[in-house]
Every structure is written in structure tokens, then in C-alpha cells.
Scaffold this active site. Structure first.
Site, PDB file in Angstrom:
ATOM      1  NE  ARG A  56      -4.979 -48.316 -70.962  1.00  0.00           N
ATOM      2  CZ  ARG A  56      -6.220 -47.943 -71.235  1.00  0.00           C
ATOM      3  NH1 ARG A  56      -6.460 -47.059 -72.195  1.00  0.00           N
ATOM      4  NH2 ARG A  56      -7.237 -48.443 -70.563  1.00  0.00           N
TER       5      ARG A  56
ATOM      6  CG  ASP B 238      -5.600 -14.935 -86.144  1.00  0.00           C
ATOM      7  OD1 ASP B 238      -6.010 -16.073 -85.858  1.00  0.00           O
ATOM      8  OD2 ASP B 238      -4.841 -14.284 -85.405  1.00  0.00           O
TER       9      ASP B 238
END
Length: 283
Positions: free
Chosen positions: A103, A221
């Protein structure tokens, strides 16, 4: 060009911490109860969907830390393009070690391959333009170095690694400083000669002010493509141009066509979907 793996001294502590978290106080009580101590097995790491491999070194470290007797044969190293069913690596040795490390190994491999695969898709979407795809500081705590490595494996570039390697003046810095001139003056007074200064702007008026004062880079932005195109023309190669803000594989091409140098994407690291990779028993 292959991306060199990260040094063991950087990655092993991450893998060791993940194994300790998983093993808890009593180890793998399921495997220890079911699998005889002398049992051996052969398994394969197999792609269940197309993508790009990243993080294989970390996955293999998990197996080796649990049991150094596990032998590994790598078929497709980091940077390899995968098709469904491709074998990435085969492992053979003590069955308990293979199952106990499974895992943690897959967590690193699936996540980092997901980052690399997402980056590769965006890179493909802007092919033929000047734009480079880069990540941000929006990384998962403790995983910044390996997530940024996975971005490079996927064909992308890295933005700054932390708050200490470049100056990025954002809207809140400007507001608290009292304006762009004050923010830039203080940044220059504080920074060494090797430190680049980037300024975030959200309007063409702010961009003009930044250009008049001089900066190394401008972060444009959330500007729509027509405004981005005008902004790039205004800059005229006087600074590096970076576009940012809710960019997807569907919109990246149009944004890149405006002529920006960089496209920065936070979700590449903080929200990339894992690549489905399994550990299959081979006998």
C-alpha cells in the site's frame, strides 16, 4: 532528456515515515497471521490506465525497507509513457514483505504518476507555443520535493520551491505595503543580488506601473486571453510573463497562444487524480 532521480537522503525519510505510520504498534497483523514466514512470491506493478510513470524509486524503497531480500526488475522507469496493461516493474522475494509494503509503495507511485500524467496532458495541450507549464507552492505538506519532481518528469517546470528562494509580491503584500512602489522598494532593499522579484497584477494599469518600476517577472492573474495578449505585448520581453488562474487542459492552449512564457497551475500537485496502478500476483 531523462530527469535524474532525487537523492536517497531526500526520499527515504518520506518512505520510512509512511511505513511507520502504516505499521503502527504491531506491524502487519493480517499478513503475519495468514502468510507463512518462509513463503515467497513474484508480483508485478501493472498500469491499469495510460499515463506517465513517476515515483518508482519511492515505491521500490518501500519494498526494500521492509525486506531487503526483495529483488526488483524495472521495465519502465520514471518518465516512461504507459499503456493499459504495461508492466512497470516485477518484484520477487519474501511474500510477507511484498504484501506489507504494497500500500505505501502504491500510494507514492499512483499519486506521483498521477501528477506526472496530468502535467504531460497540459504540456501536450500547449505544444507548439513558447509557454512552459509550471507548478506552484500548492503542494501537499511534506511532499513538495517529490511532487515537484513528478511535474518535471511529466515535462513541466518548477516555480519557486518555497518562500525563501524568490520574491513573489501578491495582492495582499501590495495592500499592506500601501502600493506597488512601496512593496517593490522594500523587496529590493531586503533581497540579495541573486534573488528574482515577481509581481502579481490583475489589471493592465497595474502591469504598466510594474513595468515602469522594473521587475524580473509579472504574474498575470486570472486575465482572459484577449487581455493576456495585450499584456504580453505591453511587456515586450522586458520581463518574464506568467499566466495563472483556473487553467484546465481545455483552456491551456488558448492561453499559451497569447505568447506568455509560463502557465502556472496549482491543481497539478494539490488535486491531481492518481494514476491507477496495481500490484498483481504472478505466481
Amino acid at each position: 532528456m531523462p530527469i535524474p532521480p532525487l537523492p536517497l537522503v531526500m526520499t527515504e525519510p518520506l518512505v520510512r515515515a509512511a511505513l511507520l505510520e502504516d505499521l503502527g504498534r504491531a506491524g502487519d497483523i493480517t499478513t503475519d497471521a495468514i502468510v507463512p514466514a518462509d513463503a515467497t512470491a513474484r508480483v508485478a506493478l501493472v498500469a491499469r490506465q495510460p499515463g506517465v510513470v513517476a515515483g518508482l524509486d519511492l515505491a521500490l524503497q518501500a519494498f526494500r525497507l521492509i525486506d531487503p531480500r526483495i529483488e526488483v526488475a524495472v521495465e519502465r522507469p520514471d518518465g516512461s509513457t504507459l499503456l493499459r496493461g504495461d508492466v512497470i516493474a516485477t518484484l520477487a522475494g519474501p511474500a510477507r514483505g511484498l504484501l506489507t509494503a504494497e500500500r505505501v509503495a502504491l500510494n507514492f507511485l499512483c499519486h506521483l504518476s498521477g501528477v506526472a500524467s496530468a502535467t504531460a496532458r497540459i504540456v501536450a495541450a500547449v505544444h507548439g507555443t513558447r509557454a512552459a507549464i509550471c507548478c506552484t507552492r500548492k503542494t501537499m505538506p511534506g511532499l513538495r520535493a517529490v511532487q515537484k519532481y513528478a511535474v518535471r518528469v511529466g515535462g513541466g517546470s518548477n516555480h519557486r520551491f518555497g518562500l525563501d528562494d524568490a520574491v513573489l509580491i501578491k495582492d495582499n503584500h501590495i495592500a499592506i505595503a500601501g502600493g506597488i512602489p512601496a512593496a517593490l522598494e522594500r523587496a529590493r532593499a531586503h533581497s540579495g543580488h541573486m534573488v528574482k522579484i515577481e509581481l502579481e497584477v490583475d489589471s493592465l494599469a497595474q502591469l504598466q506601473e510594474a513595468l515602469d518600476l522594473g521587475v524580473d517577472a509579472v504574474l498575470l492573474d486570472n486575465m482572459p486571453p484577449p487581455v493576456l495578449r495585450e499584456a504580453v505585448a505591453m511587456v515586450g520581453r522586458r520581463a518574464i510573463t506568467e499566466a495563472s488562474g483556473r487553467i484546465t487542459p481545455e483552456t491551456a492552449g488558448e492561453i499559451a497562444a497569447t505568447g506568455v512564457d509560463l502557465i502556472s497551475i496549482g491543481w497539478l500537485t494539490h488535486s491531481a487524480t492518481v494514476l491507477d496502478i496495481g500490484l498483481d500476483h504472478c505466481g
